[in-house]
Design a protein around this motif. Structure first.
Motif, short mmCIF file in Angstrom:
data_model
loop_
_atom_site.label_atom_id
_atom_site.label_comp_id
_atom_site.label_asym_id
_atom_site.label_seq_id
_atom_site.Cartn_x
_atom_site.Cartn_y
_atom_site.Cartn_z
N THR A 28 -5.35 22.55 31.80
CA THR A 28 -5.72 23.45 32.89
C THR A 28 -6.18 22.68 34.12
OG1 THR A 28 -6.35 25.18 31.33
CG2 THR A 28 -7.27 25.35 33.55
N GLU A 29 -7.03 21.68 33.92
CA GLU A 29 -7.52 20.88 35.05
C GLU A 29 -6.39 20.08 35.69
OE1 GLU A 29 -10.45 21.03 36.59
OE2 GLU A 29 -11.10 22.55 35.18
N SER A 77 -4.32 22.48 37.76
CA SER A 77 -5.02 22.89 38.98
C SER A 77 -5.16 21.74 39.98
CB SER A 77 -6.37 23.53 38.67
OG SER A 77 -7.27 22.60 38.19
N SER A 78 -5.06 20.50 39.52
CA SER A 78 -5.12 19.36 40.44
C SER A 78 -3.88 19.28 41.31
CB SER A 78 -5.31 18.04 39.68
OG SER A 78 -4.07 17.62 39.10
N GLU A 96 -15.24 19.29 30.46
CA GLU A 96 -14.56 19.78 31.66
C GLU A 96 -14.96 18.97 32.89
OE1 GLU A 96 -14.35 23.94 34.20
OE2 GLU A 96 -14.88 24.00 32.08
N GLU A 97 -16.25 18.66 33.01
CA GLU A 97 -16.73 17.88 34.14
C GLU A 97 -16.16 16.47 34.12
OE1 GLU A 97 -20.93 15.99 35.30
OE2 GLU A 97 -20.96 18.18 35.18
N ARG A 104 -12.39 16.72 35.10
CA ARG A 104 -12.23 17.03 36.53
C ARG A 104 -12.53 15.80 37.38
NH1 ARG A 104 -15.43 21.77 37.35
NH2 ARG A 104 -13.67 22.88 36.47
N ASP A 105 -13.63 15.10 37.07
CA ASP A 105 -14.01 13.91 37.83
C ASP A 105 -12.95 12.81 37.70
OD1 ASP A 105 -16.37 15.17 38.51
OD2 ASP A 105 -17.63 13.95 37.18
N LEU A 108 -9.71 13.06 36.81
CA LEU A 108 -8.44 13.41 37.46
C LEU A 108 -8.55 13.25 38.98
CD1 LEU A 108 -7.20 16.43 35.33
CD2 LEU A 108 -6.26 14.11 35.41
N ALA A 109 -9.72 13.54 39.54
CA ALA A 109 -9.93 13.34 40.97
C ALA A 109 -9.84 11.84 41.31
CB ALA A 109 -11.27 13.91 41.41
#
Length: 187
Positions: free
Chosen positions: A62-63, A66-67, A175-176, A179-180, A182-183
């Motif tokens: 999902t992350e 969305s990226s 999740e955090e 997300r971090d 992938l950024a």
């Protein structure tokens, strides 16, 4: 009056110390812009929580979607190929990675492992979860690792420590982390 802000600062620093510095590798010759389509293999689970790998895999997909960084092959298609070829995602040989790349028509594959996943309780009733993830991006033509990260997140939130309520579940920590990271990869 001055004690409360100092106490809060000490608690905040202690809580932030539980978030460890990630171990990150980026292949210097990697051309991530050349990677258009990727697959995410089922995550390996080396914990006692039998369902955490599936949960974290779904969060990761999902992350990643969305990226917007890559086109992502449908997870069901990936699982079908892994099962058909009877592959152990924790012990892939370079030729397995190359075959997967051809079968899925992808330039790279994400591999993940859940090394720790514990909702744990610290002292008393304060939740103190711990999550440790390892994620790699492997190019399929040469089976070369382009990017790899191992990251841990642990500990109770400041509110949970101060008031004994609330807290962040392990899935939110995962999740955090995802997300971090992938950024970081998209930079």
């Amino acid at each position: 009056m001055r004690r409360l802000p100092i106490t809060l600062l000490v608690v905040a620093l202690a809580a932030s110390a539980c978030a460890r510095v990630p171990s990150r590798y980026v292949n210097k010759s990697a051309d991530l812009d050349a990677i258009a389509t990727v697959a995410v293999l089922p995550f390996e689970n080396v914990t006692n929580d039998k369902l955490c790998a599936e949960r974290v895999h779904k969060i990761f997909v999902t992350e990643l979607l969305s990226s917007g960084a890559f086109q992502v092959v449908e997870p069901g298609q990936v699982i079908r190929i892994v099962r058909r070829d009877q592959l152990d995602v924790g012990a892939l040989a370079p030729e397995d990675i190359k075959r997967l790349g051809e079968a899925l028509k992808v330039q790279a594959i994400f591999l993940g492992a859940i090394l720790e996943y514990d909702e744990g309780r610290g002292s008393g009733s304060v939740p103190s979860p711990r999550v440790k993830l390892q994620i790699r991006l492997v190019e399929t033509e040469t089976a070369t690792t382009l990017w790899s990260v191992t990251r841990t997140r642990a500990g109770a939130t400041v509110a949970a420590r101060l008031f004994g309520v609330g807290g962040v579940p392990a899935s939110s920590m995962a999740e955090e982390i995802i997300r971090d990271e992938l950024a970081q990869l998209a930079r």
